[in-house]
Design an enzyme around this catalytic site. Structure first.
Site, mmCIF file in Angstrom:
data_model
loop_
_atom_site.group_PDB
_atom_site.id
_atom_site.type_symbol
_atom_site.label_atom_id
_atom_site.label_comp_id
_atom_site.label_asym_id
_atom_site.label_seq_id
_atom_site.Cartn_x
_atom_site.Cartn_y
_atom_site.Cartn_z
ATOM 1 N N LYS A 49 34.911 -119.453 -69.790
ATOM 2 C CA LYS A 49 35.122 -120.841 -69.379
ATOM 3 C C LYS A 49 35.162 -121.778 -70.582
ATOM 4 O O LYS A 49 35.728 -122.871 -70.514
ATOM 5 C CB LYS A 49 33.988 -121.299 -68.459
ATOM 6 C CG LYS A 49 33.821 -120.481 -67.194
ATOM 7 C CD LYS A 49 32.501 -120.821 -66.520
ATOM 8 C CE LYS A 49 32.150 -119.799 -65.456
ATOM 9 N NZ LYS A 49 30.773 -119.896 -65.012
ATOM 10 N N LYS A 103 36.189 -112.223 -75.099
ATOM 11 C CA LYS A 103 35.987 -112.181 -73.647
ATOM 12 C C LYS A 103 36.640 -113.383 -72.973
ATOM 13 O O LYS A 103 36.691 -114.476 -73.541
ATOM 14 C CB LYS A 103 34.488 -112.178 -73.316
ATOM 15 C CG LYS A 103 33.794 -110.847 -73.513
ATOM 16 C CD LYS A 103 32.325 -110.923 -73.147
ATOM 17 C CE LYS A 103 32.116 -111.101 -71.654
ATOM 18 N NZ LYS A 103 30.685 -111.037 -71.276
ATOM 19 N N LYS A 144 24.492 -118.376 -79.964
ATOM 20 C CA LYS A 144 24.687 -119.629 -79.239
ATOM 21 C C LYS A 144 24.236 -120.852 -80.034
ATOM 22 O O LYS A 144 24.777 -121.944 -79.847
ATOM 23 C CB LYS A 144 23.955 -119.575 -77.887
ATOM 24 C CG LYS A 144 24.594 -118.585 -76.914
ATOM 25 C CD LYS A 144 23.941 -118.645 -75.546
ATOM 26 C CE LYS A 144 24.653 -117.700 -74.581
ATOM 27 N NZ LYS A 144 24.093 -117.763 -73.222
#
Length: 331
Positions: free
Chosen positions: A197, A194, A110
């Protein structure tokens, strides 16, 4: 058995959330005592719009209830409404070790190339995650493959705290394998990524709020290959987009991928996609209608979350008090 799990209120739910976690949560309600929270404190680890975050908490609560989370069966609340979470997290930050957090792969993913520019919260959020679980004496936590490392960290923290202060306060939680199988739903545009959003393409995901026409269009345009569907699921291993669509169909109908393939063996996606669209619409249409109803009564949503927070606070208070006593901050 007590199960605890949370989800970040970062926008509307999509099909990947629903099939990968939420419907499993719904089934868990009949198997264990469940606490489900909206992880709004975790949402602060990246830049946020305060007004949007507040709205997202209500929206996510509505989406969870519409999907089948029953406030009469489970405790549903916002993480920030229970101060015991961050209070215990600070104590556990003093128990956890830098070396343990340095091994957390999600921080590396991240933070990317801007590790030095990432927030401290992004680095230490696995400790808050441990507090989320340990403060309720949770015995089990439902997790995906990408979160198993964090459960191991929570176990390490629990055992070290108990050992350091000669107490048996925290239960080392176990991964929960109940609630049936959870589907790993991939992007409709890339079978190796995956459904997310954060993907810039709206065509990559199906939202719970998408209309029937939008669902049908997205499935019609989903990336596939020209080969017909095989009889053996193993033959889909090198065909990620085909495997993804078959897996989605199986998750929605309750079949195995093998059973889905039995119905469509030898057929192309021109036949399969309309059937998948029909199954998706049948699953999502009643959820969407319920979500729209719930959105219109913000006071009712706030009341559900407030009642859940009150119950959760009462459950967390004894553990937090014992933790303070263990470290010498209470008599």
């Amino acid at each position: 058995m007590r199960v605890v799990s949370g989800i970040q209120p970062t926008g509307g739910l999509h099909l990947g959330n629903l099939l990968g976690a939420i419907l499993r949560w719904v089934r868990m309600q009949d198997e264990a005592e469940c606490l489900f929270f909206l992880a709004d404190l975790h949402a602060l680890t990246i830049d946020v719009d305060p007004a949007k975050l507040r709205a997202n908490v209500r929206e996510m609560a509505a989406a969870l209830i519409a999907s089948g989370i029953d406030p009469a069966k489970s405790t549903l609340f916002a993480q920030s409404a229970v101060p015991a979470h961050p209070e215990l997290a600070w104590i556990l930050n003093c128990t956890a070790r830098m070396g343990w957090l340095n091994r957390m792969t999600q921080f590396k993913e991240k933070s990317g190339k801007s590790r030095e520019g990432a927030s401290v919260g992004l680095f230490t959020y696995p400790v808050l995650q441990a507090a989320d679980v340990l403060v309720y004496q949770a015995t089990h936590v439902p997790v995906g493959e990408d979160q198993k490392q964090h459960i191991e960290l929570a176990r390490d923290i629990a055992l070290k705290f108990n050992n350091d202060f000669d107490v048996e306060l925290f239960i080392p939680p176990e991964p929960f394998i109940g609630g049936g199988t959870a589907a790993r739903v991939m992007s409709l545009r890339d079978g190796s990524a995956k459904m997310s959003k954060s993907d810039p393409s709206e065509q990559s995901r199906i939202h719970l709020t998408d209309s029937d026409d939008e669902i049908a269009q997205k499935i019609r345009k989903a990336k596939t290959d020209p080969e017909p569907l095989p009889e053996d699921p193993d033959q889909l291993e090198q065909r990620p987009e085909a495997k993804n669509l078959v897996g989605i169909m199986a998750a929605m109908t309750g079949e195995t991928p093998a059973a889905v393939l039995q119905r469509f063996t030898g057929q192309g996606f021109g036949m399969f996609k309309p059937a998948l669209a029909d199954a998706t619409i049948a699953l999502l249409e009643p959820l969407r209608k319920r979500l729209i109803e719930l959105r219109q009564d913000e006071a009712a949503l706030d009341a559900i979350l407030a009642a859940g927070a009150e119950k959760a606070s009462a459950l967390a208070a004894p553990t937090l008090a014992e933790a303070y006593r263990a470290v010498g901050l209470r008599q």
